[in-house]
Design a protein around this motif. Structure first.
Motif, PDB file in Angstrom:
ATOM      1  N   ILE A 388       0.876  -1.174   0.000  1.00  0.00           N
ATOM      2  CA  ILE A 388       0.000   0.000   0.000  1.00  0.00           C
ATOM      3  C   ILE A 388       0.914   1.226   0.000  1.00  0.00           C
ATOM      4  N   THR A 389       0.880   1.983  -1.087  1.00  0.00           N
ATOM      5  CA  THR A 389       1.862   3.045  -1.290  1.00  0.00           C
ATOM      6  C   THR A 389       1.213   4.318  -1.820  1.00  0.00           C
ATOM      7  N   PRO A 390       1.706   5.490  -1.404  1.00  0.00           N
ATOM      8  CA  PRO A 390       1.170   6.748  -1.950  1.00  0.00           C
ATOM      9  C   PRO A 390       1.417   6.901  -3.444  1.00  0.00           C
ATOM     10  N   ASP A 391       2.321   6.095  -4.011  1.00  0.00           N
ATOM     11  CA  ASP A 391       2.546   6.154  -5.459  1.00  0.00           C
ATOM     12  C   ASP A 391       1.299   5.749  -6.237  1.00  0.00           C
ATOM     13  N   ALA A 392       0.419   4.957  -5.581  1.00  0.00           N
ATOM     14  CA  ALA A 392      -0.779   4.477  -6.261  1.00  0.00           C
ATOM     15  C   ALA A 392      -1.940   5.449  -6.136  1.00  0.00           C
ATOM     16  N   GLY A 393      -1.829   6.432  -5.253  1.00  0.00           N
ATOM     17  CA  GLY A 393      -2.918   7.394  -5.082  1.00  0.00           C
ATOM     18  C   GLY A 393      -2.726   8.242  -3.854  1.00  0.00           C
ATOM     19  N   SER A 394      -3.170   7.720  -2.704  1.00  0.00           N
ATOM     20  CA  SER A 394      -3.060   8.492  -1.466  1.00  0.00           C
ATOM     21  C   SER A 394      -3.029   7.539  -0.291  1.00  0.00           C
ATOM     22  N   VAL A 395      -2.132   7.810   0.660  1.00  0.00           N
ATOM     23  CA  VAL A 395      -2.049   7.057   1.906  1.00  0.00           C
ATOM     24  C   VAL A 395      -2.016   8.073   3.030  1.00  0.00           C
ATOM     25  N   LYS A 396      -2.850   7.899   4.032  1.00  0.00           N
ATOM     26  CA  LYS A 396      -3.013   8.914   5.078  1.00  0.00           C
ATOM     27  C   LYS A 396      -1.691   9.240   5.762  1.00  0.00           C
ATOM     28  N   THR A 397      -0.857   8.225   6.010  1.00  0.00           N
ATOM     29  CA  THR A 397       0.417   8.461   6.689  1.00  0.00           C
ATOM     30  C   THR A 397       1.513   8.897   5.728  1.00  0.00           C
ATOM     31  N   SER A 398       1.216   8.884   4.418  1.00  0.00           N
ATOM     32  CA  SER A 398       2.192   9.233   3.365  1.00  0.00           C
ATOM     33  C   SER A 398       3.375   8.269   3.337  1.00  0.00           C
ATOM     34  N   GLU A 399       3.230   7.089   3.915  1.00  0.00           N
ATOM     35  CA  GLU A 399       4.296   6.091   3.931  1.00  0.00           C
ATOM     36  C   GLU A 399       3.745   4.770   3.412  1.00  0.00           C
ATOM     37  N   TYR A 400       4.584   4.052   2.669  1.00  0.00           N
ATOM     38  CA  TYR A 400       4.148   2.752   2.169  1.00  0.00           C
ATOM     39  C   TYR A 400       4.175   1.730   3.310  1.00  0.00           C
ATOM     40  N   ARG A 401       3.432   0.652   3.134  1.00  0.00           N
ATOM     41  CA  ARG A 401       3.536  -0.479   4.051  1.00  0.00           C
ATOM     42  C   ARG A 401       3.224  -1.760   3.286  1.00  0.00           C
ATOM     43  N   ASP A 402       3.854  -2.841   3.685  1.00  0.00           N
ATOM     44  CA  ASP A 402       3.618  -4.138   3.065  1.00  0.00           C
ATOM     45  C   ASP A 402       2.695  -4.954   3.953  1.00  0.00           C
ATOM     46  N   VAL A 403       1.691  -5.567   3.327  1.00  0.00           N
ATOM     47  CA  VAL A 403       0.699  -6.353   4.058  1.00  0.00           C
ATOM     48  C   VAL A 403       0.584  -7.728   3.413  1.00  0.00           C
ATOM     49  N   PRO A 404       0.893  -8.807   4.152  1.00  0.00           N
ATOM     50  CA  PRO A 404       0.736 -10.164   3.601  1.00  0.00           C
ATOM     51  C   PRO A 404      -0.735 -10.479   3.344  1.00  0.00           C
ATOM     52  N   LEU A 405      -0.993 -11.343   2.363  1.00  0.00           N
ATOM     53  CA  LEU A 405      -2.356 -11.747   2.046  1.00  0.00           C
ATOM     54  C   LEU A 405      -2.727 -13.014   2.810  1.00  0.00           C
ATOM     55  N   HIS A 406      -3.964 -13.096   3.236  1.00  0.00           N
ATOM     56  CA  HIS A 406      -4.478 -14.275   3.923  1.00  0.00           C
ATOM     57  C   HIS A 406      -4.654 -15.410   2.921  1.00  0.00           C
ATOM     58  N   GLN A 407      -4.483 -16.629   3.372  1.00  0.00           N
ATOM     59  CA  GLN A 407      -4.551 -17.783   2.483  1.00  0.00           C
ATOM     60  C   GLN A 407      -5.918 -17.915   1.821  1.00  0.00           C
ATOM     61  N   GLN A 408      -6.999 -17.482   2.506  1.00  0.00           N
ATOM     62  CA  GLN A 408      -8.320 -17.646   1.906  1.00  0.00           C
ATOM     63  C   GLN A 408      -8.458 -16.838   0.621  1.00  0.00           C
ATOM     64  N   LEU A 409      -7.795 -15.686   0.544  1.00  0.00           N
ATOM     65  CA  LEU A 409      -7.815 -14.897  -0.688  1.00  0.00           C
ATOM     66  C   LEU A 409      -7.238 -15.694  -1.857  1.00  0.00           C
ATOM     67  N   ILE A 410      -6.141 -16.398  -1.605  1.00  0.00           N
ATOM     68  CA  ILE A 410      -5.520 -17.208  -2.660  1.00  0.00           C
ATOM     69  C   ILE A 410      -6.426 -18.371  -3.024  1.00  0.00           C
ATOM     70  N   ASP A 411      -6.998 -19.001  -1.995  1.00  0.00           N
ATOM     71  CA  ASP A 411      -7.892 -20.142  -2.254  1.00  0.00           C
ATOM     72  C   ASP A 411      -9.120 -19.718  -3.054  1.00  0.00           C
ATOM     73  N   GLU A 412      -9.548 -18.493  -2.884  1.00  0.00           N
ATOM     74  CA  GLU A 412     -10.734 -17.994  -3.592  1.00  0.00           C
ATOM     75  C   GLU A 412     -10.434 -17.597  -5.033  1.00  0.00           C
ATOM     76  N   GLY A 413      -9.153 -17.592  -5.416  1.00  0.00           N
ATOM     77  CA  GLY A 413      -8.815 -17.306  -6.808  1.00  0.00           C
ATOM     78  C   GLY A 413      -8.243 -15.927  -7.064  1.00  0.00           C
ATOM     79  N   PHE A 414      -7.803 -15.233  -6.003  1.00  0.00           N
ATOM     80  CA  PHE A 414      -7.265 -13.883  -6.211  1.00  0.00           C
ATOM     81  C   PHE A 414      -5.991 -13.916  -7.057  1.00  0.00           C
ATOM     82  N   GLU A 415      -5.203 -15.006  -6.924  1.00  0.00           N
ATOM     83  CA  GLU A 415      -3.982 -15.122  -7.723  1.00  0.00           C
ATOM     84  C   GLU A 415      -4.318 -15.222  -9.204  1.00  0.00           C
ATOM     85  N   ARG A 416      -5.348 -15.985  -9.529  1.00  0.00           N
ATOM     86  CA  ARG A 416      -5.763 -16.099 -10.935  1.00  0.00           C
ATOM     87  C   ARG A 416      -6.269 -14.758 -11.460  1.00  0.00           C
ATOM     88  N   PHE A 417      -6.984 -14.020 -10.605  1.00  0.00           N
ATOM     89  CA  PHE A 417      -7.458 -12.694 -11.004  1.00  0.00           C
ATOM     90  C   PHE A 417      -6.286 -11.786 -11.360  1.00  0.00           C
TER      91      PHE A 417
END
Length: 520
Positions: A388-417
């Motif tokens: 999540i980075t301000p380069d993509a639009g706007s972040v309230k803290t103006s700082e990027y952060r990395d967030v791991p994805l939960h396994q259910q998202l992958i199981d639901e097909g987010f990787e294919r998307f």
């Protein structure tokens, strides 16, 4: 909450007076700002602040003369005032400062120094030496000299007249302070030198509100804010200009702001007036003062109390509500018209399918998710994560952060998307990076409208914040510390101690893995 005292900052537990150096004088001064230490005791720092600011203003005035920018000969007052005008100005500034200090707990218990009062009375009577006057009121007098109101040399008859006028104004202000300590805020000046003071014959140079706002927006954009070019908040300034029927910020008075506030309350909620309208004008005028465009912020002490919100339920989604929403998201089918055509854009359809689940397992702000680009998702070491980075639009803290994805998202097909998605934004059709933030906000609003329209959000729940509240609640139930949850959600630390140490990606991944999957 206590109001911010102008020109006072705290760095590592020590207080300093701070004054921004105008851009055109920074080469002469050699700095972008001037500071003067005031010690570690807050109450003592407040007492020392006016004198310290006066000395810093004097340094800037000297730099201005050195740069050859003055409109008169060296040493001459650029904006001369008579002794009674200076006394009136000091009296008003002294009481305005008292208004600010009364936001500090315990200030009214500090008392008035009787010895100081006796010295002022002696000075008003003309029985003080030049050195005694200088020690008593010299800092305040130098403040007026720094802005060009005084040019008299120390010890001259004119200097003594002005010094005695300042002492008289200080005594009169202390009388009002004493009355206020007893709860009486109705007092008015009684001494003739203040009562009979005439306003300066030459009005200050006009300061265009419209131009001021444009410069303010430019400065905020340079600092990484206001990516919408101030369009939304700019309407606030326009409403103020229409109300006062002029464009001169230098002509604004506290009374103007108070009457404008009361006018707004006829049509707007108190929270909107406080958090949007008054806050915007207060910030604008404060910036103008800091950048030497205005001499005072007339909106500094104009506030609007907000009614306490009534809560009849939790802020976040319950288990049943979250499950119902995620099922609706998973099963969402876009509406077709009578010709079998889908009017809804593919990006919005994708947002309705994936943004709710991304929010459920990250607690991120919805707009931070609707602005995600394909390149913000990556797989490292067999695990997916999003940046999540301000380069993509706007972040309230103006700082990027990395967030791991939960396994259910992958199981639901987010990787294919992701594999099938083109480069650039995933959930809006923006082509120009400068427009990403606006596009992301629009999509988040459309998501909220969809959730409300389909009855997926109960009354009293904010659809774009309910996931954040739920995420924090779940983390606490699972034993995940607030420090780790804050790092995942992009919340600023509450104390200085929170800034020490790092919350690693592994720590975040372990926390998110604890979240149970939804039975959808």
């Amino acid at each position: 909450m206590a109001g911010k005292v102008r020109h006072l900052i705290n760095r590592s537990g020590r207080y300093h007076a701070r004054l921004v150096v105008p851009k055109d004088l920074r080469d002469v001064v050699g700095k972008t700002e001037l500071r003067s230490p005031l010690g570690g005791d807050y109450r003592q720092a407040l007492k020392l602040l006016p004198g310290a600011v006066a000395r810093l203003q004097h340094q800037i005035a000297q730099a201005e003369r050195k740069a050859g920018q003055g409109h008169a000969q060296a040493g001459a007052g650029r904006y001369p005032l008579a002794a009674d005008q200076i006394a009136l100005s000091h009296y008003n500034q002294r009481l305005a400062f008292d208004d600010l200090l009364r936001n500090e707990p315990g200030y009214a218990d500090s008392g008035i120094d009787d010895l100081y009062v006796n010295r002022l009375r002696k000075a008003v009577a003309g029985r003080s030496s030049d050195d005694e006057l200088q020690a008593l009121i010299g800092d305040q007098l130098e403040r007026f000299r720094a802005v060009g109101n005084v040019s008299a040399g120390q010890g001259s008859d004119e200097w003594r007249v002005i010094a005695r006028a300042l002492c008289s104004a200080e005594l009169e202000a202390l009388a009002r302070v004493a009355e206020r300590d007893e709860g009486d805020f109705t007092g008015t000046p009684t001494v003739p030198i203040i009562v009979n003071a005439q306003p300066p014959s030459d009005a200050p140079e006009p300061v265009s509100l419209k131009r001021l706002w444009a410069d303010y927006v430019t400065a905020r954009k340079q600092a990484g804010f206001m990516r919408d070019n101030g369009r939304q908040l700019g309407l606030t300034v326009e409403r103020l200009r229409k109300f006062v029927k002029h464009d001169d910020a230098a002509r604004l008075t506290k009374k103007d702001i108070v009457e404008w506030r009361d006018h707004l309350l006829k049509d707007l909620a108190a929270k909107t007036v406080s958090d949007k309208y008054l806050s915007t004008i207060r910030s604008l005028l404060n910036w103008a003062v800091d950048n030497e465009r205005l001499t005072q912020n007339v909106a500094a002490t104009v506030k609007q109390p907000k009614p306490r919100q009534r809560r009849s339920r939790e802020k976040g989604f319950t288990d049943a509500e979250a499950l119902k929403l995620l099922k609706a998201s998973r099963e969402y089918t876009p509406h077709e018209d009578e010709r079998g055509r889908v009017r809804e854009k593919p990006e919005l359809i994708a947002a309705k399918r994936w943004v709710p689940m991304l929010a459920a397992f990250s607690g991120a702000r919805v707009t931070e998710l609707t602005q995600l680009r394909k390149e913000d998702l990556r797989k490292e070491g067999g695990h997916w994560g999003m940046r999540i980075t301000p380069d993509a639009g706007s972040v309230k803290t103006s700082e990027y952060r990395d967030v791991p994805l939960h396994q259910q998202l992958i199981d639901e097909g987010f990787e294919r998307f992701l594999e099938q998605a083109g480069s650039g934004p995933l959930f809006h059709g923006g082509k120009e990076p400068a427009r990403y933030a606006t596009k992301a906000v629009r999509i988040s609003s459309q998501l909220a409208e969809w959730l409300r329209r389909d009855g997926l959000v109960p009354d009293g729940v904010q659809p774009n914040h309910a996931w954040r509240h739920r995420f924090k609640t779940q983390c606490r139930e699972l034993g995940v510390s607030d420090r780790v949850a804050d790092a995942i959600q992009g919340h600023a630390g509450r104390t200085a101690a929170d800034d020490y140490g790092d919350v690693t990606l592994k720590t975040k991944a372990d926390a998110i893995a604890k979240l149970p999957s939804y039975g959808i």
